[in-house]
Design a protein around this motif. Structure first.
Motif, PDB file in Angstrom:
ATOM      1  N   GLU A   1      15.639  91.623 -32.374  1.00  0.00           N
ATOM      2  CA  GLU A   1      15.835  91.262 -30.977  1.00  0.00           C
ATOM      3  C   GLU A   1      15.956  89.751 -30.805  1.00  0.00           C
ATOM      4  O   GLU A   1      15.367  88.976 -31.557  1.00  0.00           O
TER       5      GLU A   1
ATOM      6  N   VAL B   1      12.393  94.280 -20.789  1.00  0.00           N
ATOM      7  CA  VAL B   1      11.007  94.612 -21.121  1.00  0.00           C
ATOM      8  C   VAL B   1      10.067  93.853 -20.184  1.00  0.00           C
ATOM      9  O   VAL B   1      10.263  92.658 -19.929  1.00  0.00           O
TER      10      VAL B   1
ATOM     11  N   ASP C   1      16.978 100.161 -21.408  1.00  0.00           N
ATOM     12  CA  ASP C   1      17.154 100.103 -22.856  1.00  0.00           C
ATOM     13  C   ASP C   1      18.630 100.029 -23.217  1.00  0.00           C
ATOM     14  O   ASP C   1      19.509 100.373 -22.422  1.00  0.00           O
TER      15      ASP C   1
ATOM     16  N   GLU D   1      20.040  92.973 -29.111  1.00  0.00           N
ATOM     17  CA  GLU D   1      19.618  93.507 -30.410  1.00  0.00           C
ATOM     18  C   GLU D   1      20.804  93.505 -31.373  1.00  0.00           C
ATOM     19  O   GLU D   1      21.924  93.878 -30.997  1.00  0.00           O
TER      20      GLU D   1
ATOM     21  N   GLN E   1      21.597 102.724 -22.603  1.00  0.00           N
ATOM     22  CA  GLN E   1      21.184 103.578 -21.491  1.00  0.00           C
ATOM     23  C   GLN E   1      22.254 103.582 -20.400  1.00  0.00           C
ATOM     24  O   GLN E   1      22.845 102.544 -20.084  1.00  0.00           O
TER      25      GLN E   1
ATOM     26  N   ARG F   1      18.241  95.027 -23.409  1.00  0.00           N
ATOM     27  CA  ARG F   1      16.951  95.695 -23.229  1.00  0.00           C
ATOM     28  C   ARG F   1      16.123  94.833 -22.282  1.00  0.00           C
ATOM     29  O   ARG F   1      15.997  93.621 -22.483  1.00  0.00           O
TER      30      ARG F   1
ATOM     31  N   SER G   1      24.228 100.206 -21.026  1.00  0.00           N
ATOM     32  CA  SER G   1      23.550  98.916 -21.069  1.00  0.00           C
ATOM     33  C   SER G   1      23.713  98.256 -22.438  1.00  0.00           C
ATOM     34  O   SER G   1      23.590  98.904 -23.481  1.00  0.00           O
TER      35      SER G   1
ATOM     36  N   ILE H   1       9.452  99.334 -21.555  1.00  0.00           N
ATOM     37  CA  ILE H   1      10.898  99.148 -21.519  1.00  0.00           C
ATOM     38  C   ILE H   1      11.420  99.660 -20.174  1.00  0.00           C
ATOM     39  O   ILE H   1      11.228 100.826 -19.830  1.00  0.00           O
TER      40      ILE H   1
END
Length: 209
Positions: free
Chosen positions: A66, A96, A39, A60, A42, A94, A91, A36
């Motif tokens: 997700e 990734v 996130d 999400e 964040q 996410r 944020s 990640i």
């Protein structure tokens, strides 16, 4: 700082002075597959510039499911993180690593300064917003107007383009998570696509025909 990679991916985008400044203040980081990078909720202190690899941007829901929004490729940045930095908010996505990836992390205080005094950075940001906006509209259209089999096939075509290969190494469960559905549904639809001679299935691999 990996200046060679920086020049390779952004040398045609940013002017020489900006490249030198990024090389001086940027923080070089690498991430393994499935790490990640950013996130949800964040607080963002850095803007990511992708040097190599691919990153998937996810949303999400309240239950922790997700949904894939778009992919980032080398030479791009995440405009959703830029928006959070401008609004000094947390944020909402996410990020990734889709595979091993390297990034330059730019401290957020430079973002607004460069936007006002560097034309190449300003053009890059505005073009990035336009590209991501178009991709999100495309994602909304896909969800709203395509049935799951159409969404799945479009997802596979995007993956093929992303990796520049008709052979995609991926598990059915990973596809199901990206498309916010069950593995059973994905396996059934993949078999349907194979029967339509659009793909060929093998263990943890899908080949587009």
């Amino acid at each position: 700082m990996n200046t060679a990679l920086l020049l390779e991916k952004y040398g045609q985008i940013f002017d020489e002075n900006l490249i030198q400044e990024i090389a001086q203040i940027g923080i070089f980081k690498t991430f393994k597959k499935n790490d990640i990078i950013i996130d949800i909720n964040q607080t963002l202190k850095f803007i990511p510039l992708l040097l190599s690899g691919n990153i998937k941007i996810l949303r999400e829901d309240d239950e922790g499911n997700e949904l894939l929004i778009y992919f980032l490729e080398a030479g791009e940045t995440c405009t959703m993180s830029l928006t959070c930095c401008l609004g000094i908010s947390r944020s909402k996505i996410r990020a990734v690593a889709e595979k091993e990836s390297s990034l330059i992390m730019i401290p957020v205080q430079y973002m607004e300064r460069w936007f006002h005094n560097n034309e190449s950075w300003r053009n890059f940001i505005l073009e990035s917003y336009q590209i991501r906006f178009d991709e999100m509209l495309d994602a909304i259209d896909t969800i709203a107007f395509l049935k799951m089999d159409g969404r799945l096939y479009k997802y596979l075509l995007n993956k093929s383009q992303l990796y520049n290969s008709k052979s995609i190494a991926i598990k059915h469960q990973d596809i199901a998570e990206d498309l916010h559905t069950s593995r059973v549904v994905i396996s059934r639809l993949l078999k349907q696509l194979e029967n339509e001679n659009k793909i060929k299935l093998s263990r943890n691999k899908i080949e587009l025909i």
